[in-house]
Design a protein around this motif. Structure first.
Motif, PDB file in Angstrom:
ATOM      1  N   ASP A  61     -62.208 -71.419  34.628  1.00 55.19           N
ATOM      2  CA  ASP A  61     -62.816 -72.119  33.493  1.00 55.19           C
ATOM      3  C   ASP A  61     -63.889 -73.066  34.038  1.00 55.19           C
ATOM      4  O   ASP A  61     -63.668 -73.752  35.054  1.00 55.19           O
ATOM      5  CB  ASP A  61     -61.740 -72.902  32.736  1.00 55.19           C
ATOM      6  CG  ASP A  61     -62.329 -73.706  31.605  1.00 55.19           C
ATOM      7  OD1 ASP A  61     -62.650 -73.107  30.558  1.00 55.19           O
ATOM      8  OD2 ASP A  61     -62.506 -74.945  31.778  1.00 55.19           O
TER       9      ASP A  61
ATOM     10  N   MET B  87     -72.069 -72.119  25.576  1.00 52.39           N
ATOM     11  CA  MET B  87     -70.831 -71.746  24.893  1.00 52.39           C
ATOM     12  C   MET B  87     -69.740 -72.748  25.254  1.00 52.39           C
ATOM     13  O   MET B  87     -69.762 -73.322  26.346  1.00 52.39           O
ATOM     14  CB  MET B  87     -70.426 -70.309  25.228  1.00 52.39           C
ATOM     15  CG  MET B  87     -70.290 -70.008  26.689  1.00 52.39           C
ATOM     16  SD  MET B  87     -70.043 -68.251  27.098  1.00 52.39           S
ATOM     17  CE  MET B  87     -68.424 -67.929  26.464  1.00 52.39           C
TER      18      MET B  87
ATOM     19  N   LYS C 183     -66.246 -72.398  25.628  1.00 54.63           N
ATOM     20  CA  LYS C 183     -65.248 -71.964  26.604  1.00 54.63           C
ATOM     21  C   LYS C 183     -65.859 -70.961  27.582  1.00 54.63           C
ATOM     22  O   LYS C 183     -65.588 -69.771  27.516  1.00 54.63           O
ATOM     23  CB  LYS C 183     -64.025 -71.357  25.904  1.00 54.63           C
ATOM     24  CG  LYS C 183     -63.237 -72.328  25.051  1.00 54.63           C
ATOM     25  CD  LYS C 183     -62.600 -73.443  25.854  1.00 54.63           C
ATOM     26  CE  LYS C 183     -61.518 -72.907  26.740  1.00 54.63           C
ATOM     27  NZ  LYS C 183     -60.954 -73.922  27.642  1.00 54.63           N
ATOM     28  N   LEU C 184     -66.667 -71.436  28.474  1.00 58.41           N
ATOM     29  CA  LEU C 184     -67.310 -70.592  29.485  1.00 58.41           C
ATOM     30  C   LEU C 184     -66.343 -70.349  30.637  1.00 58.41           C
ATOM     31  O   LEU C 184     -65.831 -71.291  31.237  1.00 58.41           O
ATOM     32  CB  LEU C 184     -68.577 -71.268  30.003  1.00 58.41           C
ATOM     33  CG  LEU C 184     -69.309 -70.555  31.135  1.00 58.41           C
ATOM     34  CD1 LEU C 184     -69.946 -69.267  30.623  1.00 58.41           C
ATOM     35  CD2 LEU C 184     -70.360 -71.454  31.738  1.00 58.41           C
ATOM     36  N   ASN C 185     -66.086 -69.085  30.912  1.00 60.14           N
ATOM     37  CA  ASN C 185     -65.248 -68.735  32.055  1.00 60.14           C
ATOM     38  C   ASN C 185     -66.138 -68.078  33.110  1.00 60.14           C
ATOM     39  O   ASN C 185     -66.893 -67.160  32.814  1.00 60.14           O
ATOM     40  CB  ASN C 185     -64.109 -67.796  31.651  1.00 60.14           C
ATOM     41  CG  ASN C 185     -63.129 -67.625  32.777  1.00 60.14           C
ATOM     42  OD1 ASN C 185     -63.434 -67.010  33.782  1.00 60.14           O
ATOM     43  ND2 ASN C 185     -61.939 -68.203  32.612  1.00 60.14           N
TER      44      ASN C 185
ATOM     45  N   CYS D 251     -72.198 -59.667  35.265  1.00 61.13           N
ATOM     46  CA  CYS D 251     -71.755 -58.790  34.180  1.00 61.13           C
ATOM     47  C   CYS D 251     -71.678 -57.356  34.681  1.00 61.13           C
ATOM     48  O   CYS D 251     -72.610 -56.873  35.325  1.00 61.13           O
ATOM     49  CB  CYS D 251     -72.727 -58.890  33.017  1.00 61.13           C
ATOM     50  SG  CYS D 251     -72.270 -57.884  31.592  1.00 61.13           S
TER      51      CYS D 251
ATOM     52  N   SER E 234     -73.309 -63.816  26.232  1.00 62.65           N
ATOM     53  CA  SER E 234     -72.124 -64.440  26.832  1.00 62.65           C
ATOM     54  C   SER E 234     -70.984 -63.444  27.058  1.00 62.65           C
ATOM     55  O   SER E 234     -69.867 -63.845  27.371  1.00 62.65           O
ATOM     56  CB  SER E 234     -71.644 -65.587  25.936  1.00 62.65           C
ATOM     57  OG  SER E 234     -71.265 -65.089  24.664  1.00 62.65           O
TER      58      SER E 234
ATOM     59  N   HIS F 113     -68.289 -63.786  29.885  1.00 64.02           N
ATOM     60  CA  HIS F 113     -67.746 -65.127  30.089  1.00 64.02           C
ATOM     61  C   HIS F 113     -66.650 -65.497  29.108  1.00 64.02           C
ATOM     62  O   HIS F 113     -66.239 -66.653  29.039  1.00 64.02           O
ATOM     63  CB  HIS F 113     -68.876 -66.151  30.059  1.00 64.02           C
ATOM     64  CG  HIS F 113     -69.870 -65.940  31.151  1.00 64.02           C
ATOM     65  ND1 HIS F 113     -69.547 -66.086  32.486  1.00 64.02           N
ATOM     66  CD2 HIS F 113     -71.164 -65.559  31.126  1.00 64.02           C
ATOM     67  CE1 HIS F 113     -70.611 -65.820  33.228  1.00 64.02           C
ATOM     68  NE2 HIS F 113     -71.600 -65.496  32.426  1.00 64.02           N
ATOM     69  N   HIS F 114     -66.165 -64.527  28.367  1.00 61.50           N
ATOM     70  CA  HIS F 114     -65.049 -64.742  27.441  1.00 61.50           C
ATOM     71  C   HIS F 114     -63.768 -64.239  28.101  1.00 61.50           C
ATOM     72  O   HIS F 114     -63.744 -63.150  28.679  1.00 61.50           O
ATOM     73  CB  HIS F 114     -65.274 -63.990  26.127  1.00 61.50           C
ATOM     74  CG  HIS F 114     -66.417 -64.523  25.335  1.00 61.50           C
ATOM     75  ND1 HIS F 114     -66.323 -65.628  24.533  1.00 61.50           N
ATOM     76  CD2 HIS F 114     -67.709 -64.096  25.234  1.00 61.50           C
ATOM     77  CE1 HIS F 114     -67.489 -65.863  23.952  1.00 61.50           C
ATOM     78  NE2 HIS F 114     -68.351 -64.954  24.377  1.00 61.50           N
ATOM     79  N   LYS F 115     -62.715 -65.014  27.992  1.00 64.04           N
ATOM     80  CA  LYS F 115     -61.446 -64.646  28.626  1.00 64.04           C
ATOM     81  C   LYS F 115     -60.971 -63.267  28.175  1.00 64.04           C
ATOM     82  O   LYS F 115     -60.480 -62.476  28.993  1.00 64.04           O
ATOM     83  CB  LYS F 115     -60.392 -65.707  28.327  1.00 64.04           C
ATOM     84  CG  LYS F 115     -59.093 -65.474  29.044  1.00 64.04           C
ATOM     85  CD  LYS F 115     -58.119 -66.613  28.805  1.00 64.04           C
ATOM     86  CE  LYS F 115     -56.810 -66.349  29.517  1.00 64.04           C
ATOM     87  NZ  LYS F 115     -55.854 -67.447  29.325  1.00 64.04           N
ATOM     88  N   SER F 116     -61.133 -62.946  26.900  1.00 65.84           N
ATOM     89  CA  SER F 116     -60.671 -61.646  26.402  1.00 65.84           C
ATOM     90  C   SER F 116     -61.397 -60.494  27.101  1.00 65.84           C
ATOM     91  O   SER F 116     -60.788 -59.475  27.429  1.00 65.84           O
ATOM     92  CB  SER F 116     -60.849 -61.553  24.884  1.00 65.84           C
ATOM     93  OG  SER F 116     -62.207 -61.723  24.531  1.00 65.84           O
ATOM     94  N   TYR F 117     -62.689 -60.640  27.346  1.00 67.77           N
ATOM     95  CA  TYR F 117     -63.452 -59.607  28.047  1.00 67.77           C
ATOM     96  C   TYR F 117     -62.990 -59.489  29.497  1.00 67.77           C
ATOM     97  O   TYR F 117     -62.846 -58.394  30.034  1.00 67.77           O
ATOM     98  CB  TYR F 117     -64.952 -59.923  27.979  1.00 67.77           C
ATOM     99  CG  TYR F 117     -65.823 -58.839  28.568  1.00 67.77           C
ATOM    100  CD1 TYR F 117     -66.185 -57.737  27.812  1.00 67.77           C
ATOM    101  CD2 TYR F 117     -66.262 -58.914  29.879  1.00 67.77           C
ATOM    102  CE1 TYR F 117     -66.989 -56.732  28.353  1.00 67.77           C
ATOM    103  CE2 TYR F 117     -67.058 -57.920  30.432  1.00 67.77           C
ATOM    104  CZ  TYR F 117     -67.409 -56.839  29.662  1.00 67.77           C
ATOM    105  OH  TYR F 117     -68.183 -55.844  30.201  1.00 67.77           O
TER     106      TYR F 117
END
Length: 140
Positions: free
Chosen positions: A36, A60, A62-64, A70, A114, A117-121
């Motif tokens: 995070d 964003m 919540k940038l992870n 990518c 983004s 940078h999303h946890k789900s991705y």
């Protein structure tokens, strides 16, 4: 710095952190959470040059930073092709973001995207080995 040099150097930095977290018996989810942005600025200030200014690469909440690139990014330091006399050095495989041209070359500008940078991705594409997640980025 070339894309290849950045890619190889980043893979090494990522591995050092992963090795440390595995030694501490972090779970995969705890490892992702460790990346995070707010935590990384404190715990790993040398991981990203933007951290010294507490600046995010993407606007964003919540940038992870686990991927910090990518899997849809494609590059070749020698060029992926030519467009209007510009050498294309990088592009997006899902046609997201923008491109910018200068000094005879075209680069992909990912700042408005983004996706990685999303946890789900990250969970969907997770590997402890960063180069495995990014294996299709290098064109050669």
């Amino acid at each position: 710095m070339s894309y290849t040099k950045w890619f190889d150097a980043h893979a090494k930095k990522h591995k050092v952190i992963i090795d440390k977290l595995e030694e501490l018996d972090y779970t995969e989810e705890e490892i992702i959470d460790y990346f995070d942005f707010d935590n990384m600025v404190k715990e790993e200030p040398d991981f990203c040059p933007l951290y010294k200014d507490n600046k995010k690469c993407h606007d964003m909440d919540k940038l992870n930073c686990y991927m910090c690139a990518c899997p849809n990014f494609r590059f070749d330091d020698n060029g992926l092709g030519i467009y209007n006399e510009f050498k294309i050095l990088s592009k997006c495989d899902i046609n997201n973001g923008e491109e910018f041209a200068g000094n005879g070359v075209i680069h992909q500008d990912c700042s408005s995207c983004s996706v990685p940078h999303h946890k789900s991705y990250i969970l969907k594409n997770f590997s402890l080995v960063w180069t495995e997640m990014m294996k299709n980025c290098k064109s050669k």
